[in-house]
Write an enzyme that holds these catalytic residues in place. Sequence first.
Site, PDB file in Angstrom:
ATOM      1  CE  LYS A 167       1.051   1.540   4.139  1.00  0.00           C
ATOM      2  NZ  LYS A 167       1.575   2.568   4.828  1.00  0.00           N
ATOM      3  CG  ASP A 176      -0.284   0.396   8.879  1.00  0.00           C
ATOM      4  OD1 ASP A 176      -0.517   0.568   8.967  1.00  0.00           O
ATOM      5  OD2 ASP A 176       0.456   0.439   7.769  1.00  0.00           O
TER       6      ASP A 176
END
Length: 290
Positions: free
Chosen positions: A12, A137
């Site tokens: 990401k 995350d």
Amino acid sequence: MSKTLEIHCPAKLNLFLHIIGRREDGYHQLQSVFQLIDWYDVLTLRSISENEIRRIDPIPGVPPEQDLVVRAAQVLKDFCKTNQGVEISLKKMIPMGAGLGGGSSDAASTLIGLNSLWDLHLDIATLCQLGLKLGADVPFFIFGQNAFVEGIGEKLQAISLQTQDFVVIFPNQGIATAQIFQDPQLTRDHAPITIDGFLASPSSYHSNDCQAVAMQKCPEVKQALDWIYKAVPNSAPCMSGSGSSVFAALDPKTDNANLENLLQNLPKGWIGRIVRGLNKNPAYNLISSD
């Protein structure tokens, strides 16, 4: 009968990262937009009859108690009190310590994959709760789609982003997240924004509050930013996460073939890629709808 799953675990980018405060427990309150990209680790899970978690070809220098895929499997196994076992192998392609979320993605895919492989039928909310034990995350990758992120990373709102290409540079120097967030010079009072404000003008929020501290601790971050400035004129490169990778969105008119040639001549040890944004985590379809 043994069953095997192969899962692509995406990286990401933080399209921006603002630190808006600090909690009493020391954790930082963040705002960010997380964009999935098509840079993958490849995770293979194989069910075994033995009641154990077996790691194949572990990452050199990473003991089992620190290996996120092993920890994820153990968290799930303990939570569900299952006697099922698994053999885990992982082909690492996303650099470690790069701010690209590779380890968190691997952990999330392990939870998602074993939930399917072991027929546990846990829902997304439960998997996210387990994922948060492994890292801030991890819930994002279980959530499975691009998100406006708040809190310490656990508050997620789905966000629709234009599909585009990015150039990403990892200058072969990892930065420990704790180093950045413990630095007294870190900005911790960024004014909060709204999801509507971001969507109205995404480029206005293209900044990372960790970047200045990271450049002091790791000069290669500045060198990588400068490389993109030179290679992609009029771009707005930014660091992802707590570093050290940097990236820039590419205009559709960018000569990607020429940029690919330039990437072949990066400084020794650096890794550079042109990647495309994703709308969904490929592992998302494995989550039971029960």
